[in-house]
Design a protein around this motif. Sequence first.
Motif, PDB file in Angstrom:
ATOM      1  N   GLN A  65      -8.605  90.682  70.798  1.00 58.69           N
ATOM      2  CA  GLN A  65     -10.034  91.191  70.485  1.00 58.69           C
ATOM      3  C   GLN A  65     -10.052  91.024  68.987  1.00 58.69           C
ATOM      4  O   GLN A  65     -11.292  90.590  68.687  1.00 58.69           O
ATOM      5  CB  GLN A  65     -10.061  92.787  70.698  1.00 58.69           C
ATOM      6  CG  GLN A  65     -11.288  93.236  70.253  1.00 58.69           C
ATOM      7  CD  GLN A  65     -12.555  92.700  71.576  1.00 58.69           C
ATOM      8  OE1 GLN A  65     -12.349  92.278  72.542  1.00 58.69           O
ATOM      9  NE2 GLN A  65     -13.642  92.724  70.841  1.00 58.69           N
ATOM     10  N   SER A  66      -9.035  91.027  68.204  1.00 61.76           N
ATOM     11  CA  SER A  66      -9.238  90.834  66.799  1.00 61.76           C
ATOM     12  C   SER A  66      -9.434  89.301  66.527  1.00 61.76           C
ATOM     13  O   SER A  66     -10.463  89.363  65.744  1.00 61.76           O
ATOM     14  CB  SER A  66      -7.906  91.370  65.965  1.00 61.76           C
ATOM     15  OG  SER A  66      -7.668  92.675  66.060  1.00 61.76           O
ATOM     16  N   LEU A  67      -8.930  88.502  67.120  1.00 58.78           N
ATOM     17  CA  LEU A  67      -9.249  87.141  66.946  1.00 58.78           C
ATOM     18  C   LEU A  67     -10.812  86.806  67.326  1.00 58.78           C
ATOM     19  O   LEU A  67     -11.406  85.933  66.620  1.00 58.78           O
ATOM     20  CB  LEU A  67      -8.200  86.234  67.777  1.00 58.78           C
ATOM     21  CG  LEU A  67      -6.870  86.245  67.134  1.00 58.78           C
ATOM     22  CD1 LEU A  67      -5.807  85.392  67.944  1.00 58.78           C
ATOM     23  CD2 LEU A  67      -6.776  85.744  65.825  1.00 58.78           C
ATOM     24  N   VAL A  68     -11.189  87.390  68.487  1.00 56.12           N
ATOM     25  CA  VAL A  68     -12.396  87.108  68.783  1.00 56.12           C
ATOM     26  C   VAL A  68     -13.475  87.635  67.840  1.00 56.12           C
ATOM     27  O   VAL A  68     -14.627  86.848  67.559  1.00 56.12           O
ATOM     28  CB  VAL A  68     -12.725  87.930  70.332  1.00 56.12           C
ATOM     29  CG1 VAL A  68     -14.158  87.844  70.746  1.00 56.12           C
ATOM     30  CG2 VAL A  68     -11.938  87.173  71.426  1.00 56.12           C
ATOM     31  N   GLU A  69     -13.132  88.718  67.453  1.00 60.62           N
ATOM     32  CA  GLU A  69     -14.182  89.650  66.340  1.00 60.62           C
ATOM     33  C   GLU A  69     -14.258  88.618  65.104  1.00 60.62           C
ATOM     34  O   GLU A  69     -15.257  88.308  64.662  1.00 60.62           O
ATOM     35  CB  GLU A  69     -13.631  90.597  66.014  1.00 60.62           C
ATOM     36  CG  GLU A  69     -13.954  91.677  67.211  1.00 60.62           C
ATOM     37  CD  GLU A  69     -13.553  93.216  66.917  1.00 60.62           C
ATOM     38  OE1 GLU A  69     -13.000  93.638  65.683  1.00 60.62           O
ATOM     39  OE2 GLU A  69     -13.772  94.139  67.782  1.00 60.62           O
ATOM     40  N   ARG A  70     -12.986  88.133  64.567  1.00 58.06           N
ATOM     41  CA  ARG A  70     -13.022  87.265  63.488  1.00 58.06           C
ATOM     42  C   ARG A  70     -13.771  85.834  63.763  1.00 58.06           C
ATOM     43  O   ARG A  70     -14.282  85.305  62.709  1.00 58.06           O
ATOM     44  CB  ARG A  70     -11.459  86.860  63.155  1.00 58.06           C
ATOM     45  CG  ARG A  70     -10.698  87.944  62.310  1.00 58.06           C
ATOM     46  CD  ARG A  70      -9.304  87.464  61.961  1.00 58.06           C
ATOM     47  NE  ARG A  70      -8.522  88.516  61.930  1.00 58.06           N
ATOM     48  CZ  ARG A  70      -7.202  88.201  61.844  1.00 58.06           C
ATOM     49  NH1 ARG A  70      -6.792  87.094  61.544  1.00 58.06           N
ATOM     50  NH2 ARG A  70      -6.244  89.242  62.238  1.00 58.06           N
ATOM     51  N   SER A  71     -13.667  85.358  64.939  1.00 53.81           N
ATOM     52  CA  SER A  71     -14.055  84.202  65.192  1.00 53.81           C
ATOM     53  C   SER A  71     -15.707  84.326  65.326  1.00 53.81           C
ATOM     54  O   SER A  71     -16.400  83.302  65.131  1.00 53.81           O
ATOM     55  CB  SER A  71     -13.833  83.495  66.456  1.00 53.81           C
ATOM     56  OG  SER A  71     -13.955  84.156  67.813  1.00 53.81           O
TER      57      SER A  71
END
Length: 72
Positions: A65-71
């Motif tokens: 979820q953190s990676l998705v939000e960063r991308s």
Amino acid sequence: MESIVIVLISGVVTLAGALCSNSRNRAVMEIETDILSKRVEKHNTLIERIYRLEQDMAVIQHDVQSLVERSE
């Protein structure tokens, strides 16, 4: 007098039979208890492993979820 001797012999034989039977039953119960204890231990180990997997899965989902939000 004969009847008293016969009753005593019968009592001794009955007592011996009961003791043998109880001894066998106790041995069987101990074996069954050991088997059940091993099964319970395996079950508990499985539950602990599943709990750890769920924790790891929650961490992974948070990371994703953190990676998705960063991308975005």
